[in-house]
Design a protein around this motif. Sequence first.
Motif, PDB file in Angstrom:
ATOM      1  N   LEU A  52       0.807  -1.217   0.070  1.00 45.10           N
ATOM      2  CA  LEU A  52      -0.001   0.145  -0.099  1.00 45.10           C
ATOM      3  C   LEU A  52       1.018   1.349  -0.083  1.00 45.10           C
ATOM      4  N   MET A  53       1.924   1.147   0.743  1.00 47.22           N
ATOM      5  CA  MET A  53       2.861   2.407   0.807  1.00 47.22           C
ATOM      6  C   MET A  53       3.651   2.731  -0.435  1.00 47.22           C
ATOM      7  N   LYS A  54       3.992   1.546  -1.084  1.00 51.70           N
ATOM      8  CA  LYS A  54       4.630   1.526  -2.377  1.00 51.70           C
ATOM      9  C   LYS A  54       3.636   2.239  -3.268  1.00 51.70           C
ATOM     10  N   PHE A  55       2.544   1.808  -3.263  1.00 48.07           N
ATOM     11  CA  PHE A  55       1.629   2.438  -4.360  1.00 48.07           C
ATOM     12  C   PHE A  55       1.436   4.175  -4.062  1.00 48.07           C
ATOM     13  N   LEU A  67       7.230   2.537   9.164  1.00 45.91           N
ATOM     14  CA  LEU A  67       6.965   1.412   9.824  1.00 45.91           C
ATOM     15  C   LEU A  67       7.285   1.422  10.905  1.00 45.91           C
ATOM     16  N   LYS A  68       8.469   1.736  11.153  1.00 49.77           N
ATOM     17  CA  LYS A  68       9.237   1.622  12.267  1.00 49.77           C
ATOM     18  C   LYS A  68       8.557   2.551  13.612  1.00 49.77           C
ATOM     19  N   ILE A  69       8.291   3.814  13.174  1.00 47.52           N
ATOM     20  CA  ILE A  69       7.766   4.846  14.130  1.00 47.52           C
ATOM     21  C   ILE A  69       6.461   4.082  14.294  1.00 47.52           C
ATOM     22  N   MET A  70       5.526   3.713  13.476  1.00 44.65           N
ATOM     23  CA  MET A  70       4.030   3.236  13.726  1.00 44.65           C
ATOM     24  C   MET A  70       4.031   1.715  14.331  1.00 44.65           C
ATOM     25  N   ASN A  71       5.316   1.291  14.616  1.00 43.97           N
ATOM     26  CA  ASN A  71       5.372  -0.011  15.297  1.00 43.97           C
ATOM     27  C   ASN A  71       4.714  -1.085  14.315  1.00 43.97           C
ATOM     28  N   LEU A  72       4.782  -0.953  13.085  1.00 51.21           N
ATOM     29  CA  LEU A  72       4.197  -2.063  12.064  1.00 51.21           C
ATOM     30  C   LEU A  72       5.283  -2.763  11.452  1.00 51.21           C
ATOM     31  N   GLU A  73       6.399  -2.549  11.864  1.00 44.35           N
ATOM     32  CA  GLU A  73       7.449  -3.234  11.093  1.00 44.35           C
ATOM     33  C   GLU A  73       7.495  -4.729  11.284  1.00 44.35           C
ATOM     34  N   HIS A  74       7.025  -5.529  12.163  1.00 48.63           N
ATOM     35  CA  HIS A  74       6.788  -6.879  12.256  1.00 48.63           C
ATOM     36  C   HIS A  74       5.579  -7.400  11.337  1.00 48.63           C
ATOM     37  N   SER A 102      11.937   5.719   3.235  1.00 49.94           N
ATOM     38  CA  SER A 102      10.731   6.097   3.802  1.00 49.94           C
ATOM     39  C   SER A 102       9.396   5.125   4.487  1.00 49.94           C
ATOM     40  N   ILE A 103       9.517   4.130   3.730  1.00 54.64           N
ATOM     41  CA  ILE A 103       8.552   3.035   4.303  1.00 54.64           C
ATOM     42  C   ILE A 103       9.294   2.421   5.480  1.00 54.64           C
ATOM     43  N   ASP A 104      10.528   2.072   5.363  1.00 54.65           N
ATOM     44  CA  ASP A 104      11.091   1.331   6.523  1.00 54.65           C
ATOM     45  C   ASP A 104      10.906   2.207   7.834  1.00 54.65           C
ATOM     46  N   HIS A 105      11.028   3.528   7.607  1.00 52.77           N
ATOM     47  CA  HIS A 105      11.090   4.673   8.742  1.00 52.77           C
ATOM     48  C   HIS A 105       9.852   4.809   9.475  1.00 52.77           C
TER      49      HIS A 105
END
Lengths: 253, 270
Positions: free
Chosen positions: A99-102, A122-129, A117-120
Amino acid sequence: MNVDFEQINKSFISSFTRKKVHAVIDLNLSVKSGEIFGIVGPNGAGKSTLLKMVLGFIKYDSGSISIAGKSPMEPETRINMGYLPENPYYYDHLSAEDLMKFSATTSGMNKKNIQPSIDHLLKIMNLEHARKRHLRTYSKGMTQRAGICFALVHDPDLIIFDEPMSGLDPLGRKLVVDLVLDLKEKGKTIIFCSHILNDIERLCDRIAIMDKGRLKKMLNREQFFSEQDKNIKKGTSWLEKIFIDTVENRVEQ
Amino acid sequence: MNRILALSWLTFKEGIRDRALMGICIIGLVMLFATIIFTGVFGYDLGKVLVDLNLSTIAFAGLLLTFFVNINLMAKDIDKRTIYCVLSKPLSRTEYIIGKYLGLILLVFIALFILLMVSSGIIWFVKSFYAQIYFKNFSWACFLQACFYEILMFFVLNAVVIFFSSISTSSFLVLLFTIATYITGQTIEEVMQFFKKEAMAEQLPQINQWIIDIAQYIFPNFSAFDIKTLASHGKFLPMEHTMALIGYSAIYTILLLFFASLIFNKREIT
């Protein structure tokens, strides 16, 4: 990024009774660049309609909306905008990363900046896992956070949050509050629509109270503090008091 | 163009991971493998039976895919408001229509292409199993031409799906309208020929003749894409016919997408 509303009117035709329902009436408003602008109001006040007009989902009947000098009906205006809808629902079989890539690609983001940007975010929003997991397996709070990532991945200048805190637990709410404050520091313009008056009170520079499609009251930061001082002593939230007074006035009228 | 491609890729990804698609492909594969057994039941014209059954299976799978996966992919955007996430990006409504259409036809193409590959393998296997006398009319060129026509037909049918999705907010209505259009498109030529017979034409009021003439131009002539019988008899249609059909499909599809885009541009996403 300034957003200016001038004499905006919008009405819908009710599908059953064919009656005209006025959703927004003669609205004049100006959101300044770099401020967090809160919109509060009871259900049916016209808040979401207003946001949908900014995004070009619906057309206003009269008046004009200008977003940094551009019309919301032009797709290019949305390049620098991020939007989190109320109760967001995304594609079941896609992951947050898809979704983020889109979002990043369609916003014209430079390819090499997309993944960092996606990695950053997802990390902040605690969704990396859960980055590769299908969105249908997400809880409501996770979907909400994925929606925030979707809205922010391309680093927009104007961010529109429609009920960003709904479905979030206290930890999730803290994440969002910190994020919003961080965005403000970066000079982003944020339009924030919520029923949770505490959040509005804490975060917004100016607040518009809407009711029955009309702008009833406009409050600024200075008024907050003076009112807050008076009301904290009484143990009540100042915004709650003003909000109830404004809406009750309407009922009495 | 990047934005259109991103949306079509998103649509394709969402569709390809749908379990319904998996189910349809499994049904298609089971039916294709069943043709090995069914063909053996017939004592003559095995080539004809084999081609007929394989092409019918591919067409059936394509119909299921269009009616149950693709319509759902379109309707869900409005029903569940996923369209907000797409249209909050700098995509115009026209780009949305084109992107969605390309995603749907890519899905149909990939699914039918896989079925075509399996089908070709099955035909090759059955052909090597029985005496060649049973396959004297069989031609790979005819079989592939018929498959190509079927895929072309689904490109048009999916444009019909897009068109009705731009009008209606209900997936059920889109399904109903698309099925009705498909049935009309398959039968319109026969109906026309029936009514245009001399005896019939004399009895028919002028207004009815006009209605039939207009319907002939409005509805897509899907029967023109159905060359299963010819393919099973090993009759290859000339290239002019193929080119004319490609032209017809392209014009019809462009017109449908154009009207869909016109309607969708006027529509309010509430």
